[in-house]
Design an enzyme around this catalytic site. Structure first.
Site, short mmCIF file in Angstrom:
data_model
loop_
_atom_site.label_atom_id
_atom_site.label_comp_id
_atom_site.label_asym_id
_atom_site.label_seq_id
_atom_site.Cartn_x
_atom_site.Cartn_y
_atom_site.Cartn_z
N ASN A 41 1.21 3.89 -3.10
CA ASN A 41 0.88 5.31 -2.92
C ASN A 41 2.02 6.22 -3.38
O ASN A 41 1.77 7.25 -4.04
CB ASN A 41 0.59 5.61 -1.44
CG ASN A 41 -0.83 5.22 -1.05
OD1 ASN A 41 -1.64 4.83 -1.89
ND2 ASN A 41 -1.13 5.32 0.24
N GLU A 44 0.83 -1.22 0.00
CA GLU A 44 0.00 0.00 0.00
C GLU A 44 0.86 1.26 0.00
O GLU A 44 0.60 2.21 -0.75
CB GLU A 44 -0.93 0.00 1.22
CG GLU A 44 -2.02 -1.07 1.20
CD GLU A 44 -2.95 -0.96 0.01
OE1 GLU A 44 -3.17 0.16 -0.49
OE2 GLU A 44 -3.44 -2.00 -0.43
N ARG A 77 -10.47 5.18 -6.99
CA ARG A 77 -9.87 4.36 -5.94
C ARG A 77 -10.78 4.32 -4.73
O ARG A 77 -11.75 5.07 -4.62
CB ARG A 77 -8.49 4.91 -5.57
CG ARG A 77 -7.56 4.99 -6.79
CD ARG A 77 -6.16 5.37 -6.38
NE ARG A 77 -5.61 4.39 -5.47
CZ ARG A 77 -5.02 3.27 -5.85
NH1 ARG A 77 -4.89 3.00 -7.13
NH2 ARG A 77 -4.55 2.43 -4.96
N1 LIG Z 1 2.89 9.15 -1.03
C1 LIG Z 1 1.85 9.99 -1.23
N2 LIG Z 1 2.05 11.19 -1.83
C2 LIG Z 1 1.01 12.04 -2.05
N3 LIG Z 1 -0.26 11.79 -1.67
C3 LIG Z 1 -0.51 10.60 -1.07
C4 LIG Z 1 0.51 9.67 -0.81
N4 LIG Z 1 -0.04 8.61 -0.18
C5 LIG Z 1 -1.35 8.87 -0.04
N5 LIG Z 1 -1.66 10.09 -0.58
C6 LIG Z 1 -2.98 10.73 -0.61
O1 LIG Z 1 -3.79 10.11 0.38
C7 LIG Z 1 -4.97 9.59 -0.22
C8 LIG Z 1 -5.41 8.34 0.52
O2 LIG Z 1 -4.51 7.27 0.31
P1 LIG Z 1 -5.02 5.77 0.44
O3 LIG Z 1 -5.67 5.63 1.77
O4 LIG Z 1 -3.90 4.85 0.11
O5 LIG Z 1 -6.15 5.68 -0.67
P2 LIG Z 1 -6.05 5.57 -2.27
O6 LIG Z 1 -4.65 5.22 -2.64
O7 LIG Z 1 -7.03 4.50 -2.62
O8 LIG Z 1 -6.45 6.93 -2.81
C9 LIG Z 1 -4.63 9.39 -1.68
O9 LIG Z 1 -5.77 9.42 -2.50
C10 LIG Z 1 -3.69 10.56 -1.94
O10 LIG Z 1 -4.40 11.73 -2.21
MG LIG Z 2 -3.45 3.84 -1.69
#
Ligand SMILES: Nc1ncnc2c1ncn2[C@@H]1O[C@H](COP(=O)(O)OP(=O)(O)O)[C@@H](O)[C@H]1O
Ligand SMILES: [Mg+2]
Ligand SMILES: Nc1ncnc2c1ncn2[C@@H]1O[C@H](COP(=O)(O)OP(=O)(O)O)[C@@H](O)[C@H]1O
Ligand SMILES: [Mg+2]
Lengths: 140, 77, 140
Positions: free
Chosen positions: C50, C46, C103
């Site tokens: 991300n 995960e 997502r």
């Molecule tokens: N490494 C990252 N850099 C920038 N934004 C991030 C990062 N990780 C997460 N995010 C932000 O946090 C939100 C939530 O992440 P997550 O819970 O993994 O859900 P998803 O990946 O399904 O969108 C993402 O939609 C994104 O906007």
């Molecule tokens: Mg994610």
């Protein structure tokens, strides 16, 4: 260059497995056979083991760096230490050459058997870099 | 719920746990079966596809049944 | 600190598997159960996914850094990118929060479920660092 990675870890024997798995997982991107994979893993084990036991004299305080690069159907793996280095690389690479009478002195021989090319850069007192390349059979 | 399950499967977050040894021995069986069927060594991808696993999981499992350190020389005597 | 490693690779989706098995091979030094190992791997998937899709917007030119540290019976895993960062971390970590309507926004929820602690440092325009810690059941 298609892809690459760099892995750093302390010179502890338990990290030989980490290095081997990382290189193998990376090499899997080229879709090797299990035999090709075992050869790559064997070569990595030998080079990392040498860095730990010869380069750093079994001290766990050194840093070993393993890099992998994919080019087309070939993989290059570099194993580097900042340990004691070698005076005479050509001699050390000969079969049954070892500085430790309890060992077999076959590590470099295996690396050369498993990989297509093995190059070694070493500076006494500064460290050693082993660069290995293997061309995989094309199946695509 | 169905959507979450699909998400988990697609993202590899959760899978039915099989022991590494179990996966490794299955992988070796599949290798032998594919080798005799196709009269050539199968690739890791082909074995992984047959097991419905990502290829790096097969790699990890196979390493788990291997000797812990150097294949040819013990690190300590 | 008992042991550690640092792994760097370009932000390509095929490297998620490399990160996952490198952390798994490292965590195996603590003799985890299969379930603990799957949870650690899930959390790493995960966080690395991300970094690639949100941090670097799916461009393969970013660098992702994964670090592992063992302390006694606990493992700490850090996943870092130098990508676009987040304005409001607390909000992004809530269940079903996502910047991409396709997502589910459950990545952070899984990380928190799989690991005992998840801390996120993020600076808009500079990048994100996710630090996860898991205490393994002591069986020794
Ligand atoms: N490494 C990252 N850099 C920038 N934004 C991030 C990062 N990780 C997460 N995010 C932000 O946090 C939100 C939530 O992440 P997550 O819970 O993994 O859900 P998803 O990946 O399904 O969108 C993402 O939609 C994104 O906007
Ligand atoms: Mg994610
Ligand atoms: N990374 C290294 N640093 C210093 N010396 C090395 C290194 N790798 C190999 N050597 C030297 O080369 C010799 C031959 O290595 P090898 O063929 O692997 O045999 P062995 O490890 O059994 O001695 C070693 O005995 C050692 O003296
Ligand atoms: Mg040797």
């Amino acid at each position: 260059m298609l892809n690459r990675f760099r892995l750093e870890f302390p010179s502890r024997p338990e990290n030989v497995g980490l290095a081997r798995v990382a290189v193998a997982a990376f090499a899997a991107q080229l879709d090797p056979t299990l035999e090709e994979l075992d050869e790559i893993k064997g070569a990595v084990s030998e080079a990392v083991t040498n860095a730990i036991i010869h380069g750093y004299g079994n001290s766990p305080d050194g840093i070993v760096i393993v890099e992998g690069i994919l080019y087309g159907d070939a993989i290059e793996v570099c194993v580097e230490d900042a340990g004691k280095g070698m005076e005479d690389v050509a001699r050390a690479m000969e079969p049954e050459q070892t500085s430790d009478p309890e060992r077999l002195g076959l590590g470099f021989t295996f690396m050369k058997t498993f990989m297509d090319e093995v190059k070694v850069d070493s500076v006494p007192g500064q460290g050693t870099r082993v660069i290995m390349r293997k061309q995989l059979a094309t199946r695509h | 719920i169905g959507e979450i399950r699909r998400y988990l499967r697609d993202n590899n977050a959760i899978r039915v746990s099989r022991s590494l040894r179990d996966v490794a021995y299955k992988a070796l069986q599949v290798r032998d079966a594919l080798a005799s069927k196709n009269a050539r060594e199968p690739s890791v991808n082909e074995i992984a596809a047959e097991l419905k696993l990502p290829e790096e999981e097969v790699v990890l499992a196979l390493d788990a049944i291997q000797e812990p350190v150097s294949l040819f020389e013990p690190i300590y005597h």
